[in-house]
Scaffold this motif. Structure first.
Motif: not given
Length: 238
Positions: A13-16, A158-170, A180-183, A189-193
């Motif tokens: 729930x806190x994005x981890x 992971x978040x690094x690969x996801x973030x790189x794709x996101x910033x590349x507009x892909x 239903x859990x918290x870190x 690590x997060x979804x996008x980094x």
């Protein structure tokens, strides 16, 4: 032609995204593989850090007398699904040629030494080149489409690969399983980094449309967003 890229992740729930840190333990994690199968990708892609978790071998020899061309090399072209791993500088010694039955395809830069290419070939691991010294993700997905017929690509961290794709507009779509859990602690690590060097670089996302939401058993929820990307602006404009 660019494949349709779907980012599939699960998070607390806190994005981890590291389930081993979640409390309560194991909440909702079973849904990831089920949704992965339902999405029916022609290939899935992960970054080097996540890819290293699947490796069974040791790093390949540092030197080789064999000189190999910087050309794409495929052990197989007939698979139903491929497991693609971003390993720009050739750090992973695989000790295997598939993950869960899906043949591995490594995305490299041309700076990778001949010895690493020889090691990949020796283990039957396919590879493609996308960039001289830094990965060009747009080129990588174009090659996957052109050479292996990948039309639907699942981006799974992971978040690094996801973030790189996101910033590349892909990234065209985000499927996020919220568990239903918290870190509750820093450093996870997060979804996008991003690396520190790209901390101020923004993704060219212009709109996100909620296509569907679904409550899953056990209190998890699946959110599906369509992503609209604009032009990637020069760094001075970000």
């Amino acid at each position: 032609m660019k494949p349709y890229v779907i980012c599939l992740m699960h998070s607390s729930l806190d994005g981890r995204t590291h389930p081993g840190r979640w409390r309560p333990k194991g909440a909702g994690v079973d849904w990831f593989e089920k949704i992965h199968d339902e999405l029916g990708g022609d290939a899935w892609v992960i970054g080097r850090v996540t890819g290293s978790e699947f490796a069974k071998g040791k790093p390949y020899p540092a030197t080789s007398s064999e000189k190999l061309p910087r050309e794409h090399w495929f052990a197989r072209r007939d698979a139903k699904t491929y497991g693609v791993v971003l390993d720009a500088h050739g750090k992973i010694g695989w000790g295997r040629s598939d993950i869960g039955g899906d043949p591995i395809v490594v995305v490299l830069t041309e700076a990778v030494p001949d010895a690493h290419l020889a090691g990949l070939r020796g283990e039957g691991v396919s590879y493609i080149f996308a960039g001289k010294s830094e990965l060009d993700l747009a080129l990588a997905v174009d090659i996957l489409n052109r050479e292996l017929g990948v039309k639907r690509l699942l981006l799974e961290g992971g978040g690094g690969a996801n973030g790189a794709f996101l910033r590349a507009g892909l990234v065209d779509e985000l499927n996020l399983v919220i568990c239903p859990a918290v870190d509750g602690a820093r450093g996870a690590p997060s979804v996008f980094d991003s690396p520190e060097a790209e901390a101020d670089r923004r993704a060219p996302v212009t709109a996100m449309t909620l296509e569907s939401s679904k409550v899953l058993e056990g209190g998890a929820m699946l959110l599906r967003y369509r992503i609209q990307n604009g032009d990637i602006r020069p760094a001075t404009d970000r």
